[in-house]
Scaffold this active site. Structure first.
Site, PDB file in Angstrom:
ATOM      1  N   ASP A  17     -35.996 -43.745  19.366  1.00 49.02           N
ATOM      2  CA  ASP A  17     -37.147 -43.072  19.997  1.00 49.02           C
ATOM      3  C   ASP A  17     -37.317 -41.614  19.574  1.00 49.02           C
ATOM      4  O   ASP A  17     -37.959 -40.840  20.268  1.00 49.02           O
ATOM      5  CB  ASP A  17     -37.026 -43.159  21.521  1.00 49.02           C
ATOM      6  CG  ASP A  17     -35.973 -42.229  22.084  1.00 49.02           C
ATOM      7  OD1 ASP A  17     -35.010 -41.921  21.369  1.00 49.02           O
ATOM      8  OD2 ASP A  17     -36.123 -41.807  23.242  1.00 49.02           O
ATOM      9  N   GLU A  18     -36.780 -41.246  18.427  1.00 47.98           N
ATOM     10  CA  GLU A  18     -36.726 -39.827  18.080  1.00 47.98           C
ATOM     11  C   GLU A  18     -36.687 -39.652  16.562  1.00 47.98           C
ATOM     12  O   GLU A  18     -35.918 -40.338  15.890  1.00 47.98           O
ATOM     13  CB  GLU A  18     -35.421 -39.298  18.664  1.00 47.98           C
ATOM     14  CG  GLU A  18     -35.330 -37.857  18.937  1.00 47.98           C
ATOM     15  CD  GLU A  18     -33.913 -37.535  19.431  1.00 47.98           C
ATOM     16  OE1 GLU A  18     -33.453 -36.437  19.155  1.00 47.98           O
ATOM     17  OE2 GLU A  18     -33.269 -38.396  20.061  1.00 47.98           O
ATOM     18  N   ASP A  27     -40.261 -37.015  20.096  1.00 42.18           N
ATOM     19  CA  ASP A  27     -39.290 -37.666  20.974  1.00 42.18           C
ATOM     20  C   ASP A  27     -40.042 -38.344  22.122  1.00 42.18           C
ATOM     21  O   ASP A  27     -40.707 -37.668  22.920  1.00 42.18           O
ATOM     22  CB  ASP A  27     -38.316 -36.599  21.505  1.00 42.18           C
ATOM     23  CG  ASP A  27     -37.127 -37.203  22.219  1.00 42.18           C
ATOM     24  OD1 ASP A  27     -37.076 -38.440  22.369  1.00 42.18           O
ATOM     25  OD2 ASP A  27     -36.249 -36.415  22.642  1.00 42.18           O
TER      26      ASP A  27
HETATM   27 MG   LIG Z   1     -36.439 -39.693  23.978  1.00 43.99          MG
END
Ligand SMILES: [Mg+2]
Length: 396
Positions: free
Chosen positions: A103-104, A13
C-alpha cells in the site's frame, strides 16, 4: 550523487488500507469504527484509531477500547486486487515507481512535467485517480528527498497532500518530534528524551559526534544526516521476479510415480496461490527433477496464454511428469520442483478454459481459507497424511 534541486519525489501511502477496502465494499461500514483481523488487528479504520485501536493489538483488547467496533475477517484477495489497481494508477502516472509494500510507493515524477505538469499537480491527480478508479483514500507527500516525502505523507495523513518546497525543508522538519525520523524507535526516542531532546531540530543541533557517541557510528551518522535532510537515495524501480517456483525433497527411499504426482499437486497449489497474491500470471511451466545419482533434468511447456489458474498449471506440470516418467523409473527421484516463468502482471489475463471461471472462484476461495487458517488448513485429498494434519474439505 545527483540530488534534485526541485521537489519531484512523491511518497504515496493508502490510508488504513485493509479497513478502507472493507468500507469501500460495504457501505454500511462507512463512518464506523472497523477492525480487520481474526486474532490480531491487521488494520483499523480512522474511526477505530481515534478510540485507541492500534495495528498488531489483539482483537480482544481492541474491542475493549472500542466496544462498538465492527470486526471483519481479512480478505487478502480483495486487498491484493486493490493494490494492483492502485499500482496501475502509479504506473500510468510515472515510469519511475518504487514499491515499498502492498500500500505504499515512491514515485519520481521529474520526467512527466511536459506531459502532465509539475509535481504538486501530479500528486493531486494521483489522489483523484486513486479515489475515482479504485475508490480509496490515499495520502501523498512531495519533497526533494525520499526521506522527507515519507515524513510529509505521515504528517498529512489521512486523505491529505503535503508539498515541502526545497526552501522550506528545515523549517518543516525541525519542529517535528524525533519519532518522525526514520530509524528512531521507542528505545532511541527514550534515550534522546532523557537528554531533553524532543524535536528533530534539537537532534540537528547536537552535532554528529555527539550522536555517534550516543547511538553508535551507523545510527548516529544516519540520524544526523536525516535531521539535516541529507538523503541521497534515488527512486529505483524494482525489477520484478522472472519466475515463481517451489520444490520438495523426496528423500532417498524409492518413490512411486503416484507419490511424486501428489507432491507436484501440492507444489502447484503453493506456486499458483503465490502468483495470484502477487497479481502475476505466467505462460511457461517448468518441471525440475533430481535423481539418486545427483543428476538433474528439467522439462518445460509454454502455454498459449498466461494464467495463474491452479488447474491449468497442474495439467501442464502433470503432462511434463508423464513425459519424464521413464527417467524417473530408471534413475530414482529425490527432488521435484515446479516453477512458472514468462511472467506478466496479470493484466492480460485470459480465461484458459470454458469452465475456468469456476476454477478461478475455487482458487480464490482456497486462497482465503489458507490465509485465515494457515496453509495446512486445506489440502488436496491425495496429500492427506503426508503434510501436516489437515482438514479434508474439497474434492480434488
Ligand atoms: Mg498505508
Amino acid at each position: 550523487v545527483f540530488v534534485s534541486s526541485e521537489a519531484t519525489i512523491l511518497h504515496a501511502d493508502l490510508d488504513a488500507f485493509f479497513a478502507a477496502v472493507e468500507q469501500r465494499d460495504d457501505p454500511r461500514l462507512l463512518g464506523r469504527p472497523v477492525i480487520v483481523g481474526s486474532w490480531v488487528v491487521l488494520a483499523a479504520s480512522y474511526e477505530a484509531k481515534a478510540r485507541g485501536v492500534r495495528t498488531a493489538m489483539s482483537v480482544g483488547r481492541a474491542r475493549r477500547f472500542c466496544p462498538g467496533a465492527i470486526v471483519v475477517e481479512p480478505r487478502m484477495v480483495a486487498y491484493s486486487q486493490a493494490s494492483k489497481d492502485v499500482y496501475r494508477v502509479f504506473e500510468d502516472l510515472s515510469p519511475r515507481v518504487e514499491g515499498l509494500s502492498i500500500d505504499e510507493a515512491f514515485l519520481d515524477v521529474r520526467g512527466v512535467r511536459r506531459l502532465t505538469g509539475p509535481p504538486p499537480k501530479v500528486a493531486a491527480l494521483l489522489r483523484r485517480e486513486v479515489r475515482e478508479r479504485v475508490g480509496l483514500p490515499i495520502t501523498v507527500g512531495v519533497a526533494r528527498t525520499k526521506f522527507l516525502a515519507k515524513v510529509a505523507s505521515g504528517v498529512a495523513k489521512p486523505d491529505g497532500l503535503l508539498v515541502v518546497p526545497p526552501e522550506r525543508e528545515l523549517a518543516f522538519l525541525h519542529p517535528l518530534e524525533v519519532e518522525r525520523l526514520w530509524g528512531v524507535g521507542p528505545v532511541t526516542a527514550r534515550r534522546l528524551h532523557d537528554l531533553g531532546i524532543i524535536t528533530v531540530g534539537e537532534v540537528a543541533e547536537l552535532g554528529e559526534d555527539v550522536l555517534v557517541r550516543l547511538l553508535g557510528r551507523a545510527a548516529g551518522r544516519q540520524l544526523y544526516a536525516l535531521a539535516r535532510n541529507r538523503d541521497p537515495r534515488t527512486v529505483r524501480p524494482r525489477r520484478r521476479r522472472a519466475s515463481i517456483g517451489a520444490q520438495r525433497a523426496l528423500g532417498r527411499a524409492p518413490t512411486s510415480l503416484e507419490e511424486v504426482d501428489a507432491s507436484l499437486a501440492g507444489l502447484v497449489d503453493r506456486v499458483a496461490r503465490r502468483m495470484r497474491l502477487a497479481g502475476r500470471t505466467g505462460r511457461t511451466v517448468v518441471l525440475r527433477l533430481r535423481f539418486d545419482d545427483f543428476s538433474r533434468a528439467t522439462r518445460s511447456h509454454t502455454l498459449p496464454y498466461p494464467t495463474a489458474s491452479t488447474r491449468t498449471i497442474l495439467d501442464a506440470a502433470r503432462s511434463l511428469l508423464v513425459l519424464a516418467s521413464p527417467l524417473i523409473a530408471r534413475r530414482g527421484i529425490t527432488l521435484v520442483g515446479v516453477s512458472v516463468g514468462n511472467l506478466g502482471d496479470g493484466r492480460s489475463f485470459q480465461p484458459a478454459l470454458p469452465f475456468d471461471r469456476d476454477t478461478d472462484a475455487l482458487d480464490a476461495a482456497l486462497d482465503e481459507v489458507r490465509l485465515r487458517f494457515g496453509s495446512a488448513a486445506v489440502t488436496r485429498a491425495v496429500l492427506l497424511g503426508r503434510d501436516r494434519p489437515a482438514m479434508p474439505l474439497l474434492p480434488d
